[in-house]
Design a protein around this motif. Structure first.
Motif, PDB file in Angstrom:
ATOM      1  N   VAL A  37      11.405   4.057   9.480  1.00  0.00           N
ATOM      2  CA  VAL A  37      12.760   4.174   8.937  1.00  0.00           C
ATOM      3  C   VAL A  37      13.326   5.572   9.143  1.00  0.00           C
ATOM      4  N   THR A  38      12.554   6.606   8.772  1.00  0.00           N
ATOM      5  CA  THR A  38      13.085   7.965   8.825  1.00  0.00           C
ATOM      6  C   THR A  38      12.610   8.766  10.026  1.00  0.00           C
ATOM      7  N   GLY A  39      11.524   8.332  10.656  1.00  0.00           N
ATOM      8  CA  GLY A  39      10.991   9.054  11.793  1.00  0.00           C
ATOM      9  C   GLY A  39       9.888  10.033  11.432  1.00  0.00           C
ATOM     10  N   ASN A  40       9.627  10.196  10.134  1.00  0.00           N
ATOM     11  CA  ASN A  40       8.602  11.143   9.688  1.00  0.00           C
ATOM     12  C   ASN A  40       7.614  10.447   8.756  1.00  0.00           C
ATOM     13  N   PRO A  41       6.323  10.786   8.857  1.00  0.00           N
ATOM     14  CA  PRO A  41       5.380  10.283   7.857  1.00  0.00           C
ATOM     15  C   PRO A  41       5.591  11.018   6.534  1.00  0.00           C
ATOM     16  N   THR A  42       5.057  10.497   5.441  1.00  0.00           N
ATOM     17  CA  THR A  42       5.247  11.133   4.142  1.00  0.00           C
ATOM     18  C   THR A  42       3.975  11.086   3.319  1.00  0.00           C
ATOM     19  N   VAL A  43       3.822  12.076   2.466  1.00  0.00           N
ATOM     20  CA  VAL A  43       2.684  12.130   1.557  1.00  0.00           C
ATOM     21  C   VAL A  43       2.960  11.270   0.322  1.00  0.00           C
ATOM     22  N   MET A  44       4.213  10.961   0.077  1.00  0.00           N
ATOM     23  CA  MET A  44       4.582  10.175  -1.107  1.00  0.00           C
ATOM     24  C   MET A  44       3.880   8.827  -1.149  1.00  0.00           C
ATOM     25  N   ALA A  45       3.447   8.327  -0.024  1.00  0.00           N
ATOM     26  CA  ALA A  45       2.784   7.027   0.020  1.00  0.00           C
ATOM     27  C   ALA A  45       1.458   7.045  -0.726  1.00  0.00           C
ATOM     28  N   TRP A  46       0.851   8.197  -0.905  1.00  0.00           N
ATOM     29  CA  TRP A  46      -0.460   8.303  -1.542  1.00  0.00           C
ATOM     30  C   TRP A  46      -0.372   8.692  -3.016  1.00  0.00           C
ATOM     31  N   ILE A  47       0.796   9.044  -3.523  1.00  0.00           N
ATOM     32  CA  ILE A  47       0.961   9.480  -4.917  1.00  0.00           C
ATOM     33  C   ILE A  47       1.371   8.275  -5.761  1.00  0.00           C
ATOM     34  N   PRO A  48       0.680   8.012  -6.892  1.00  0.00           N
ATOM     35  CA  PRO A  48       0.892   6.764  -7.650  1.00  0.00           C
ATOM     36  C   PRO A  48       2.333   6.429  -8.019  1.00  0.00           C
ATOM     37  N   PHE A  49       3.072   7.290  -8.699  1.00  0.00           N
ATOM     38  CA  PHE A  49       4.444   6.949  -9.062  1.00  0.00           C
ATOM     39  C   PHE A  49       5.369   7.011  -7.856  1.00  0.00           C
ATOM     40  N   ALA A  50       5.102   7.939  -6.977  1.00  0.00           N
ATOM     41  CA  ALA A  50       5.964   8.144  -5.818  1.00  0.00           C
ATOM     42  C   ALA A  50       5.892   6.975  -4.849  1.00  0.00           C
ATOM     43  N   ASN A  51       4.741   6.293  -4.751  1.00  0.00           N
ATOM     44  CA  ASN A  51       4.668   5.180  -3.803  1.00  0.00           C
ATOM     45  C   ASN A  51       5.482   3.986  -4.274  1.00  0.00           C
ATOM     46  N   ALA A  52       5.598   3.781  -5.583  1.00  0.00           N
ATOM     47  CA  ALA A  52       6.467   2.713  -6.087  1.00  0.00           C
ATOM     48  C   ALA A  52       7.930   3.045  -5.775  1.00  0.00           C
TER      49      ALA A  52
END
Length: 149
Positions: A37-52
């Motif tokens: 979607v954005t072209g960049n990977p993210t660390v948010m995928a591994w953080i519990p609240f952030a992944n939701a």
């Protein structure tokens, strides 16, 4: 008695392994989804609240992400202890159960929509990246189609 406790430890270990595998699969999916979607990977995928939040944001919009996080937080209980004083922040138990069920259902539905959206993005990217066939490849493809009939 010893056999029962060993079985219980084995069962708990299997459950923990299943949870870790599911969490990792979700994080890897969200990382790839964000990259599409954005072209960049993210660390948010591994953080519990952030992944939701990330799942809701990538599938629909930021408000859906905030809504998922709000349902997740409201369905839980927070206990704060200072010295000998304990403060409990929670909604009534019945409301927590209802919000927890709504969160679980919404999470599954949004995950399904997210997978569908990811597949559509994958298809459009593969169509864009197709290079035109050379004349020899076109002739070979036409011959294959003719002789396979």
């Amino acid at each position: 008695m010893n056999g029962t406790s060993e079985f219980l430890y084995f069962f708990i270990a299997i459950i923990i392994i299943i949870i870790i595998v599911c969490y990792s699969a979700l994080a890897i999916f969200l990382n790839r989804f964000n990259k599409k979607v954005t072209g960049n990977p993210t660390v948010m995928a591994w953080i519990p609240f952030a992944n939701a939040y990330l799942l809701g944001k990538l599938t629909f919009n930021k408000d859906a992400g905030y809504g998922l996080v709000a349902l997740f937080v409201l369905s839980g209980t927070l206990r704060l202890t200072f010295d000998k004083t304990t403060i409990v922040l929670s909604l009534p138990n019945v409301l927590q159960v209802i919000l927890g069920a709504v969160f679980a259902g919404a999470f599954v539905v949004i995950l399904i929509f997210g997978v569908k959206k990811y597949e559509k993005i994958q298809i459009t990217h593969s169509k864009k990246n197709k290079k035109p066939l050379s004349h020899a490849e076109e002739v070979a493809k036409a011959n294959d189609e003719f002789f396979n009939e």
